[in-house]
Design a protein around this motif. Structure first.
Motif, PDB file in Angstrom:
ATOM      1  N   ASN A 182       0.818  -1.214   0.000  1.00  0.00           N
ATOM      2  CA  ASN A 182       0.000   0.000   0.000  1.00  0.00           C
ATOM      3  C   ASN A 182       0.849   1.261   0.000  1.00  0.00           C
ATOM      4  O   ASN A 182       0.379   2.346  -0.379  1.00  0.00           O
ATOM      5  CB  ASN A 182      -0.935   0.025   1.207  1.00  0.00           C
ATOM      6  CG  ASN A 182      -1.988  -1.063   1.145  1.00  0.00           C
ATOM      7  OD1 ASN A 182      -2.249  -1.621   0.076  1.00  0.00           O
ATOM      8  ND2 ASN A 182      -2.588  -1.370   2.280  1.00  0.00           N
ATOM      9  N   ARG A 186       0.739   3.339  -5.601  1.00  0.00           N
ATOM     10  CA  ARG A 186      -0.377   4.287  -5.516  1.00  0.00           C
ATOM     11  C   ARG A 186      -1.022   4.406  -6.904  1.00  0.00           C
ATOM     12  O   ARG A 186      -0.316   4.653  -7.886  1.00  0.00           O
ATOM     13  CB  ARG A 186       0.106   5.662  -5.042  1.00  0.00           C
ATOM     14  CG  ARG A 186       0.564   5.699  -3.590  1.00  0.00           C
ATOM     15  CD  ARG A 186      -0.603   5.608  -2.628  1.00  0.00           C
ATOM     16  NE  ARG A 186      -0.167   5.336  -1.274  1.00  0.00           N
ATOM     17  CZ  ARG A 186       0.192   6.274  -0.396  1.00  0.00           C
ATOM     18  NH1 ARG A 186       0.189   7.545  -0.757  1.00  0.00           N
ATOM     19  NH2 ARG A 186       0.537   5.936   0.829  1.00  0.00           N
ATOM     20  N   SER A 187      -2.313   4.195  -6.958  1.00  0.00           N
ATOM     21  CA  SER A 187      -3.065   4.292  -8.220  1.00  0.00           C
ATOM     22  C   SER A 187      -2.474   3.403  -9.303  1.00  0.00           C
ATOM     23  O   SER A 187      -2.390   3.784 -10.477  1.00  0.00           O
ATOM     24  CB  SER A 187      -3.097   5.752  -8.700  1.00  0.00           C
ATOM     25  OG  SER A 187      -3.653   6.600  -7.718  1.00  0.00           O
ATOM     26  N   GLY A 188      -2.012   2.228  -8.893  1.00  0.00           N
ATOM     27  CA  GLY A 188      -1.517   1.246  -9.842  1.00  0.00           C
ATOM     28  C   GLY A 188      -0.077   1.428 -10.275  1.00  0.00           C
ATOM     29  O   GLY A 188       0.467   0.598 -11.016  1.00  0.00           O
ATOM     30  N   SER A 189       0.571   2.509  -9.840  1.00  0.00           N
ATOM     31  CA  SER A 189       1.964   2.778 -10.227  1.00  0.00           C
ATOM     32  C   SER A 189       2.860   2.805  -8.991  1.00  0.00           C
ATOM     33  O   SER A 189       2.396   3.044  -7.871  1.00  0.00           O
ATOM     34  CB  SER A 189       2.071   4.118 -10.969  1.00  0.00           C
ATOM     35  OG  SER A 189       1.284   4.106 -12.136  1.00  0.00           O
ATOM     36  N   ASN A 191       5.023   4.108  -6.206  1.00  0.00           N
ATOM     37  CA  ASN A 191       4.995   5.384  -5.497  1.00  0.00           C
ATOM     38  C   ASN A 191       6.427   5.869  -5.267  1.00  0.00           C
ATOM     39  O   ASN A 191       7.011   5.670  -4.200  1.00  0.00           O
ATOM     40  CB  ASN A 191       4.258   5.208  -4.162  1.00  0.00           C
ATOM     41  CG  ASN A 191       4.205   6.489  -3.356  1.00  0.00           C
ATOM     42  OD1 ASN A 191       4.386   7.589  -3.896  1.00  0.00           O
ATOM     43  ND2 ASN A 191       3.972   6.356  -2.059  1.00  0.00           N
TER      44      ASN A 191
END
Length: 313
Positions: A182, A186-189, A191
């Motif tokens: 997590n 973030r948002s599939g990419s 981080n």
């Protein structure tokens, strides 16, 4: 979930068991970076209230271990402390990376160093220096010819160690925790703004250091090699610091129970502090591959920068 339950069990054991009763569960995962119990250090700086030994004084460091966080800096300092010509500072000072400490001045910094004899060199370590944008210039202003030690390990494993330390710290302080995936995604990419990843961009931070120091004044210790076979790495450091060869193979022994090398010197043995060597969580393979792929280009830049390669690609 399994990692969380085991972590919770470990905290309970640490709270209610004596040190000799503590048991660390093994999951076949990579251990956190080796750090030794600073309380067990052999030659670290004396209590401020004690009288200095005759013929000693406090001096600014001749060498500084500048990082990297979760790279094995404490282990390196403690292993060097075996050497009779080394006086090691007991704590991380954070003089050059924390503005509030730097504002206290050089005499404040010097007073935190151990007493040493004229034939000894003083070494301090603060892992935060390597990633600090201000530390290189400030250290150079103090001593432009100082010798710098940098211990690095596989940057992807370092990210996971960084997460593991924060994870346990938050558990101990009854704060909420997140799964590593997590934080890494973030948002599939990936981080890339995650601080643990930023700290593993060795080329970015080294570029700042090379603006102020020539590469010849910096020695890079292979943290992965130090864990598995400490002596060769320490012999390289002895040569870099112009120390007589005093650290020998009998200063180390492999602790079968703990699974890593411990120190033997002055008739005493010492190993990891109980808060170190924690097992890493399992990381989703896809996420881990994303991380390694992102770091690969930075690693190649770093290798060209320092004119050597490491086992991590």
């Amino acid at each position: 979930m399994a990692f969380f339950l085991v972590s919770l069990l470990l905290l309970v054991l640490q709270k209610y068991a004596t040190p000799s009763e503590l048991v660390k569960p093994s999951f076949g995962t990579t251990l956190d970076a080796i750090d030794l119990d600073p309380v067990l250090a052999a030659n670290v700086s004396e209590d401020a209230t004690s009288s200095p030994p005759p013929g000693t004084s406090k001096r600014t460091p001749h060498s500084i271990i500048i990082g990297v966080r979760k790279g094995g800096t404490r282990a390196l300092l403690e292993m060097l402390d075996i050497h009779p010509e080394v006086a090691a500072a007991a704590t991380e000072v954070h003089f050059f990376d924390w503005d509030e400490n730097y504002a206290k001045g050089l005499e404040w910094y010097r007073d935190l160093m151990p007493y040493s004899y004229p034939h000894q060199i003083t070494i301090e370590k603060t892992p935060g220096y390597f990633t600090s944008p201000l530390a290189p210039e400030r250290i150079c202003a103090m001593n432009s010819s100082i010798k710098l030690l940098l211990i690095l390990r596989d940057p992807a494993e370092r990210v996971i160690s960084d997460y593991t330390q924060v994870y346990f710290n938050r558990l101990e302080n009854h704060k909420p925790v997140q799964a590593i995936e997590n934080l890494l995604v973030r948002s599939g990419s990936l981080n890339i703004r995650y601080k643990a990843i930023q700290r593993s961009l060795y080329d970015v931070h080294m570029r700042n250091w090379l603006k102020h120091f020539p590469l010849e004044q910096m020695h890079i210790v292979d943290g992965d090699a130090l864990i598995h076979d400490p002596l060769p790495e320490l012999q390289k450091v002895e040569r870099f610091l112009n120390l007589a060869p005093r650290i020998v193979s009998s200063n180390f022994y492999f602790n079968q129970t703990k699974g890593f090398y411990c120190i033997r010197s002055d008739g005493r043995e010492r190993c990891l502090h109980e808060s170190k060597g924690r097992p890493h969580p399992s990381v989703n393979n896809t996420v881990l591959q994303q991380l390694r792929s992102y770091l690969q280009e930075h690693n190649q830049h770093f290798f060209r920068m320092v004119k050597r390669t490491f086992s991590w690609q």
